[in-house]
Design an enzyme around this catalytic site. Structure first.
Site, PDB file in Angstrom:
ATOM      1  CG  ASP A  11      -1.788   1.227   1.365  1.00 46.91           C
ATOM      2  OD1 ASP A  11      -2.365   1.640   0.339  1.00 46.91           O
ATOM      3  OD2 ASP A  11      -1.909   1.799   2.467  1.00 46.91           O
ATOM      4  CB  SER A  12       0.201   4.815  -0.502  1.00 45.33           C
ATOM      5  OG  SER A  12      -0.923   4.898   0.364  1.00 45.33           O
ATOM      6  CB  CYS A  74      -3.164   0.524  -2.335  1.00 45.85           C
ATOM      7  SG  CYS A  74      -3.145   2.277  -2.742  1.00 45.85           S
ATOM      8  CD  GLU A 153       0.470   6.834   6.050  1.00 45.77           C
ATOM      9  OE1 GLU A 153       1.639   6.834   6.452  1.00 45.77           O
ATOM     10  OE2 GLU A 153      -0.097   5.827   5.576  1.00 45.77           O
ATOM     11  CB  CYS A 185      -9.274   4.995   0.838  1.00 44.75           C
ATOM     12  SG  CYS A 185      -7.620   5.365   1.463  1.00 44.75           S
ATOM     13  CG  HIS A 187      -4.709   5.144   4.537  1.00 47.35           C
ATOM     14  ND1 HIS A 187      -4.194   4.634   3.374  1.00 47.35           N
ATOM     15  CD2 HIS A 187      -3.639   5.649   5.223  1.00 47.35           C
ATOM     16  CE1 HIS A 187      -2.883   4.838   3.340  1.00 47.35           C
ATOM     17  NE2 HIS A 187      -2.521   5.452   4.458  1.00 47.35           N
TER      18      HIS A 187
HETATM   19  N1  DGL Z   1      -4.671   3.356   0.971  1.00 49.95           N
HETATM   20  C1  DGL Z   1      -4.802   3.858  -0.325  1.00 49.95           C
HETATM   21  C2  DGL Z   1      -6.067   3.510  -1.035  1.00 49.95           C
HETATM   22  O1  DGL Z   1      -6.651   2.503  -0.729  1.00 49.95           O
HETATM   23  C3  DGL Z   1      -4.130   5.117  -0.740  1.00 49.95           C
HETATM   24  C4  DGL Z   1      -4.254   6.323   0.084  1.00 49.95           C
HETATM   25  C5  DGL Z   1      -3.315   7.367  -0.436  1.00 49.95           C
HETATM   26  O2  DGL Z   1      -2.109   7.106  -0.378  1.00 49.95           O
HETATM   27  O3  DGL Z   1      -3.773   8.398  -0.925  1.00 49.95           O
HETATM   28  O4  DGL Z   1      -6.492   4.190  -1.934  1.00 49.95           O
END
Ligand code: DGL
Length: 271
Positions: A11-12, A74, A153, A185, A187
């Site tokens: 993931d990011s 992600c 984050e 997302c 996150h």
């Molecule tokens: N966790 C990510 C997603 O599912 C990316 C969030 C990000 O880095 O902007 O889209």
């Protein structure tokens, strides 16, 4: 002789933890390597081509470490690269994320659902195809929740700013009668308690992680793990290992080795 195939997941940033925590329960004996590209988070405001470049390099790095399956944990990276990754590595099973509009559209009673995701996810062809296939008969309200990924984050899972961002996104949707919120997302499941507090218990919040983890188990290319040996869970970050450690320790109860990883000048990962 057991075959110790590993699973790669990326993931990011810390969003991958929302999938990793379920995956570790579903596959209790296999080694797992998680990469959090925290040097580049957030992905969601970057051009899809750039996210695709990062996704390819992380995938190559995981395959070099004997991962037999890759989970693109992600939504943004899935929007940017899932199709291309499958084409480039046809022998590798990939499991990706797409906003869970299908179950939302099937189960809504008010006919109105909300989706929160990054701008890049909303721009991708994957999202357009999900809407076209599954959401013809329902109203879908969208919001990008600017700043939310950054707050998560930073570990601000119940912070005032986190609440403000979520209320700004969700209150107008609630006024329009949504009964379901799709977390588009990875996150966002990390702040489900706060989301549910804002929506109230009558609104269904869909975390796609369990379905994705089950799919990862289904397509895992064989190889029984040695149940007598303690499996290894490693989490690499291209950012600050301490920052990753804090969130991993909140959500992952299994021992996880945290390691640094760096992008070099040519945009390759080392070591
Ligand atoms: N966790 C990510 C997603 O599912 C990316 C969030 C990000 O880095 O902007 O889209």
């Amino acid at each position: 002789m057991p075959d110790q195939k590993k699973i790669g997941i990326f993931d990011s940033g810390v969003g991958g933890i929302s999938v990793l925590r379920v995956l570790l329960k579903e596959l209790p004996a296999h080694d797992v390597i998680f990469v959090a590209d925290q040097a580049h988070v957030p992905y969601g405001r970057r051009p899809l081509e750039e996210v695709q470049t990062f996704s390819f390099e992380i995938t190559r790095w995981l395959l070099d470490r004997d991962c037999a399956e890759i989970i693109v944990a992600c939504n943004t990276a899935s929007a940017a690269a899932l199709h291309e990754l499958r084409a480039a590595f046809p022998q590798v099973p990939f499991v990706g994320m797409e906003p869970a509009v299908k179950p939302a559209a099937e189960q809504t009673r008010t006919g109105t659902v909300g989706v929160i995701a990054t701008p890049a996810t909303f721009q991708g062809a994957l999202y357009a195809s999900v809407i076209e296939r599954f959401a013809n008969h329902v109203t879908v309200l969208e919001n990008t929740c600017p700043g939310l990924v950054e707050e998560i984050e930073a570990g601000h899972l119940r912070g005032a700013e986190t609440r403000r961002i979520l209320e700004t996104a969700l209150h107008p949707m609630l006024k329009k009668g949504i009964d379901t919120v799709v977390l588009g997302c990875t996150h966002f499941p990390l702040v489900i308690p706060l989301i549910q507090e804002i929506t109230g218990p009558q609104v269904r919040v869909i975390d796609p992680a369990p379905a994705v983890a089950r799919q990862a188990v289904r397509v895992f290319p064989g190889g029984n793990a040695d149940l007598k040996r303690k499996r290894r869970v490693e989490a690499f970050t291209t950012g600050d290992p301490e920052r990753l450690r804090t969130l991993v320790s909140l959500f992952i109860k299994e021992e996880t080795i945290i390691r640094p990883l760096a992008w070099d000048a040519a945009n390759h990962l080392e070591p």
